[in-house]
Design a protein around this motif. Structure first.
Motif, PDB file in Angstrom:
ATOM      1  N   THR A  48       4.016  30.893  25.526  1.00  0.00           N
ATOM      2  CA  THR A  48       3.861  30.330  24.036  1.00  0.00           C
ATOM      3  C   THR A  48       2.511  30.393  23.550  1.00  0.00           C
ATOM      4  O   THR A  48       1.606  30.376  23.634  1.00  0.00           O
ATOM      5  N   LYS A  49       2.711  29.022  21.941  1.00  0.00           N
ATOM      6  CA  LYS A  49       1.390  28.767  21.937  1.00  0.00           C
ATOM      7  C   LYS A  49       0.917  27.238  22.099  1.00  0.00           C
ATOM      8  O   LYS A  49       0.668  26.396  20.936  1.00  0.00           O
ATOM      9  N   SER A  50       1.921  26.065  22.988  1.00  0.00           N
ATOM     10  CA  SER A  50       2.170  24.964  22.970  1.00  0.00           C
ATOM     11  C   SER A  50       0.674  24.224  22.790  1.00  0.00           C
ATOM     12  O   SER A  50       0.772  22.482  22.379  1.00  0.00           O
ATOM     13  N   ASN A  51      -0.451  24.717  23.141  1.00  0.00           N
ATOM     14  CA  ASN A  51      -1.483  23.563  22.897  1.00  0.00           C
ATOM     15  C   ASN A  51      -2.018  23.267  21.435  1.00  0.00           C
ATOM     16  O   ASN A  51      -2.909  22.678  21.010  1.00  0.00           O
ATOM     17  N   VAL A  52      -2.047  24.270  20.884  1.00  0.00           N
ATOM     18  CA  VAL A  52      -1.692  24.403  19.103  1.00  0.00           C
ATOM     19  C   VAL A  52      -0.704  23.911  18.299  1.00  0.00           C
ATOM     20  O   VAL A  52      -0.552  23.202  17.911  1.00  0.00           O
ATOM     21  N   LEU A  53       0.408  24.596  18.831  1.00  0.00           N
ATOM     22  CA  LEU A  53       1.692  24.545  17.684  1.00  0.00           C
ATOM     23  C   LEU A  53       2.859  23.709  19.132  1.00  0.00           C
ATOM     24  O   LEU A  53       3.809  24.045  19.122  1.00  0.00           O
ATOM     25  N   GLY A  54       2.339  22.119  19.117  1.00  0.00           N
ATOM     26  CA  GLY A  54       2.788  21.641  19.777  1.00  0.00           C
ATOM     27  C   GLY A  54       4.600  21.031  19.658  1.00  0.00           C
ATOM     28  O   GLY A  54       5.305  21.069  20.494  1.00  0.00           O
ATOM     29  N   GLN A  55       4.597  21.015  17.843  1.00  0.00           N
ATOM     30  CA  GLN A  55       6.021  20.667  17.858  1.00  0.00           C
ATOM     31  C   GLN A  55       6.725  22.314  18.348  1.00  0.00           C
ATOM     32  O   GLN A  55       8.433  22.255  18.918  1.00  0.00           O
ATOM     33  N   THR A  56       7.227  23.535  17.753  1.00  0.00           N
ATOM     34  CA  THR A  56       7.721  24.905  17.587  1.00  0.00           C
ATOM     35  C   THR A  56       8.330  24.996  18.766  1.00  0.00           C
ATOM     36  O   THR A  56       8.836  24.983  19.601  1.00  0.00           O
ATOM     37  N   ASP A  57       6.672  25.641  19.820  1.00  0.00           N
ATOM     38  CA  ASP A  57       6.830  25.859  21.077  1.00  0.00           C
ATOM     39  C   ASP A  57       6.830  24.711  21.948  1.00  0.00           C
ATOM     40  O   ASP A  57       7.519  25.178  23.385  1.00  0.00           O
ATOM     41  N   GLY A  58       6.287  22.837  21.263  1.00  0.00           N
ATOM     42  CA  GLY A  58       7.368  22.667  22.770  1.00  0.00           C
ATOM     43  C   GLY A  58       8.391  22.600  22.525  1.00  0.00           C
ATOM     44  O   GLY A  58       9.031  22.071  23.710  1.00  0.00           O
ATOM     45  N   LEU A  59       9.429  22.267  21.547  1.00  0.00           N
ATOM     46  CA  LEU A  59      10.806  22.153  21.985  1.00  0.00           C
ATOM     47  C   LEU A  59      11.095  23.481  22.821  1.00  0.00           C
ATOM     48  O   LEU A  59      11.689  23.819  23.538  1.00  0.00           O
ATOM     49  N   PHE A  60      10.440  24.504  22.286  1.00  0.00           N
ATOM     50  CA  PHE A  60      10.871  26.117  23.267  1.00  0.00           C
ATOM     51  C   PHE A  60      10.558  25.776  25.082  1.00  0.00           C
ATOM     52  O   PHE A  60      11.226  26.223  25.287  1.00  0.00           O
ATOM     53  N   GLU A  61       9.218  25.444  25.111  1.00  0.00           N
ATOM     54  CA  GLU A  61       8.944  24.713  26.889  1.00  0.00           C
ATOM     55  C   GLU A  61      10.448  24.254  26.690  1.00  0.00           C
ATOM     56  O   GLU A  61      10.196  24.177  28.377  1.00  0.00           O
ATOM     57  N   SER A  62      10.272  22.708  26.309  1.00  0.00           N
ATOM     58  CA  SER A  62      11.379  22.003  26.535  1.00  0.00           C
ATOM     59  C   SER A  62      12.570  22.633  26.867  1.00  0.00           C
ATOM     60  O   SER A  62      13.220  21.769  28.105  1.00  0.00           O
ATOM     61  N   VAL A  63      13.476  23.196  26.076  1.00  0.00           N
ATOM     62  CA  VAL A  63      14.369  23.809  26.757  1.00  0.00           C
ATOM     63  C   VAL A  63      14.422  25.007  27.760  1.00  0.00           C
ATOM     64  O   VAL A  63      15.584  24.775  28.462  1.00  0.00           O
ATOM     65  N   MET A  64      13.714  25.807  27.799  1.00  0.00           N
ATOM     66  CA  MET A  64      13.191  26.421  28.731  1.00  0.00           C
ATOM     67  C   MET A  64      13.413  25.757  30.286  1.00  0.00           C
ATOM     68  O   MET A  64      14.216  26.093  31.172  1.00  0.00           O
ATOM     69  N   LYS A  65      12.446  24.787  30.495  1.00  0.00           N
ATOM     70  CA  LYS A  65      12.738  24.070  31.772  1.00  0.00           C
ATOM     71  C   LYS A  65      13.915  22.922  31.698  1.00  0.00           C
ATOM     72  O   LYS A  65      14.728  23.329  33.091  1.00  0.00           O
ATOM     73  N   GLU A  66      14.559  22.987  30.590  1.00  0.00           N
ATOM     74  CA  GLU A  66      16.276  22.495  31.443  1.00  0.00           C
ATOM     75  C   GLU A  66      17.108  23.787  31.067  1.00  0.00           C
ATOM     76  O   GLU A  66      17.866  23.649  32.247  1.00  0.00           O
ATOM     77  N   GLU A  67      17.038  25.227  30.725  1.00  0.00           N
ATOM     78  CA  GLU A  67      17.871  25.569  31.318  1.00  0.00           C
ATOM     79  C   GLU A  67      17.547  25.937  32.480  1.00  0.00           C
ATOM     80  O   GLU A  67      18.356  26.274  33.275  1.00  0.00           O
ATOM     81  N   LEU A  68      16.175  26.448  33.006  1.00  0.00           N
ATOM     82  CA  LEU A  68      16.155  26.113  34.502  1.00  0.00           C
ATOM     83  C   LEU A  68      16.076  25.458  35.533  1.00  0.00           C
ATOM     84  O   LEU A  68      16.796  25.920  36.513  1.00  0.00           O
TER      85      LEU A  68
END
Length: 357
Positions: free
Chosen positions: A194-214
């Motif tokens: 991701t690029k969540s250090n800059v795109l905190g909303q969109t990539d932040g969502l992507f990362e949080s969903v990933m961790k939940e699925e894992l």
């Protein structure tokens, strides 16, 4: 067992050549396939004034799988149908080195990773327009430094869309795919990019969903990198990756970069799956300057066909095809120009077929 119905769409530029070369191998190898070749792309425009005639789409609608060549300006409607209308939201991009291929690395041996790219949204959601359309609808919006949309003046916008539903279905597939690789002896490591250090909303969502699925896959190991760091790591530590899962544009860029590690775009096949009907395509594009010259490398389309055979449950045939391609590369006598050889497109296909027989 009934034959699997495969519809082939050459598309534009070199697309028909690489598809024809691949069909030559599939048909003469006597695999249990019914291969249908309806008109499409530039050739169809001449006869039907339409790159994607209705009869061709109807055949696609009843296929078990679709083998696609390349998209140029003429065949955009075909790509839109295959990806978005059929809703194939997962793009599988294997990155595997076959000894004999021309790599940019001194020692590419052992590289065998997969990039999974979300295929339906992100920056490729066609949500673009003039800023003058957007700013009146969001007059109170302020960015991180307090700037309004009107403050930018004249210009264009593009929306990067990461939906919760889109992220969930894609990342659920990524976890399951990595588990299946682990069962085959791969490390079972999933890398989220991701690029969540800059795109905190969109990539932040992507990362949080990933961790939940894992949480449902405790057997998997997990790491997360920013996309720029991943680009560097792919060059320096390619053998440390197993499965990379990322959004649409990041996956597009990283997969093309990674292909150079194992021989270039001429070897880069892909699968687009999880929609109504899966399709399989080389990722090198239509390359119009090479069209009609019988020099283009058909390996990418053949490796896409290998993925197609796996998808159809024809595992033995998929293995036979891949081993034949690998044998031609190892032998080195019938490689195309991009791999340092002098073989034509059809000569490469003939060499693959000889290995199968």
């Amino acid at each position: 067992m009934a034959k699997k119905k495969v519809v082939t769409l050459g598309g534009d530029g070199v697309g028909p050549e690489v598809v024809d070369a691949t069909c030559y191998v599939l048909e003469n190898a006597n695999f249990n396939l019914e291969i249908i070749k309806p008109p499409c792309g530039e050739a169809a425009v001449e006869q039907y004034q339409n790159a994607f005639p209705e009869e061709t789409q109807q055949l696609c609608d009843t296929a078990d799988a679709i083998l696609f060549g390349a998209t140029g300006p003429t065949s955009v409607a075909i790509l839109a149908y295959l990806r978005w209308i059929l809703d194939n939201y997962v793009n599988i991009r294997p990155v595997k080195y076959y000894p004999g291929a021309r790599s940019c690395l001194n020692d590419p041996s052992g590289i065998d990773l997969v990039i999974l790219r979300e295929n339906s949204e992100g920056m490729y959601s066609f949500a673009e327009g003039d800023l003058s359309m957007l700013s009146p609808k969001m007059p109170d919006y302020r960015n991180l430094i307090g700037k309004s949309l009107a403050d930018f003046g004249d210009g264009k916008f593009a929306l990067r869309i990461i939906s919760e539903r889109g992220a969930q279905r894609f990342l659920r597939y990524a976890c399951e795919y990595t588990m299946q690789r682990k069962k085959k002896g791969y490390p079972g490591k999933l890398t989220c990019v991701t690029k969540s250090n800059v795109l905190g909303q969109t990539d932040g969502l992507f990362e949080s969903v990933m961790k939940e699925e894992l949480k449902k896959y405790p057997e998997l190991s997990y790491e997360q990198y920013y996309v720029d760091d991943t680009a560097r790591r792919l060059l320096r530590y390619p053998k440390e990756f197993d499965v990379i899962a990322t959004s649409n544009m990041f996956g597009d860029v990283l997969a093309d970069e990674a292909s150079e590690l194992v021989g270039g775009l001429g070897i880069a096949g892909s699968a687009c799956v999880k929609g109504k009907i899966a399709y399989f395509e080389s990722v090198h594009g239509s390359a119009p300057k090479y069209a009609g010259k019988n020099v283009i490398n058909p390996t990418a389309t053949m490796l896409s066909a290998k993925l197609m055979l796996d998808y159809l449950g024809m595992y033995q045939e998929a293995d036979v095809l891949e081993k034949a391609i690998a044998a031609v590369y190892k032998d080195g006598k019938n490689l195309t120009y991009d791999q340092g050889g002098k073989a034509t497109t059809i000569e490469f296909a003939q060499a693959v077929l000889e290995e199968i027989k």
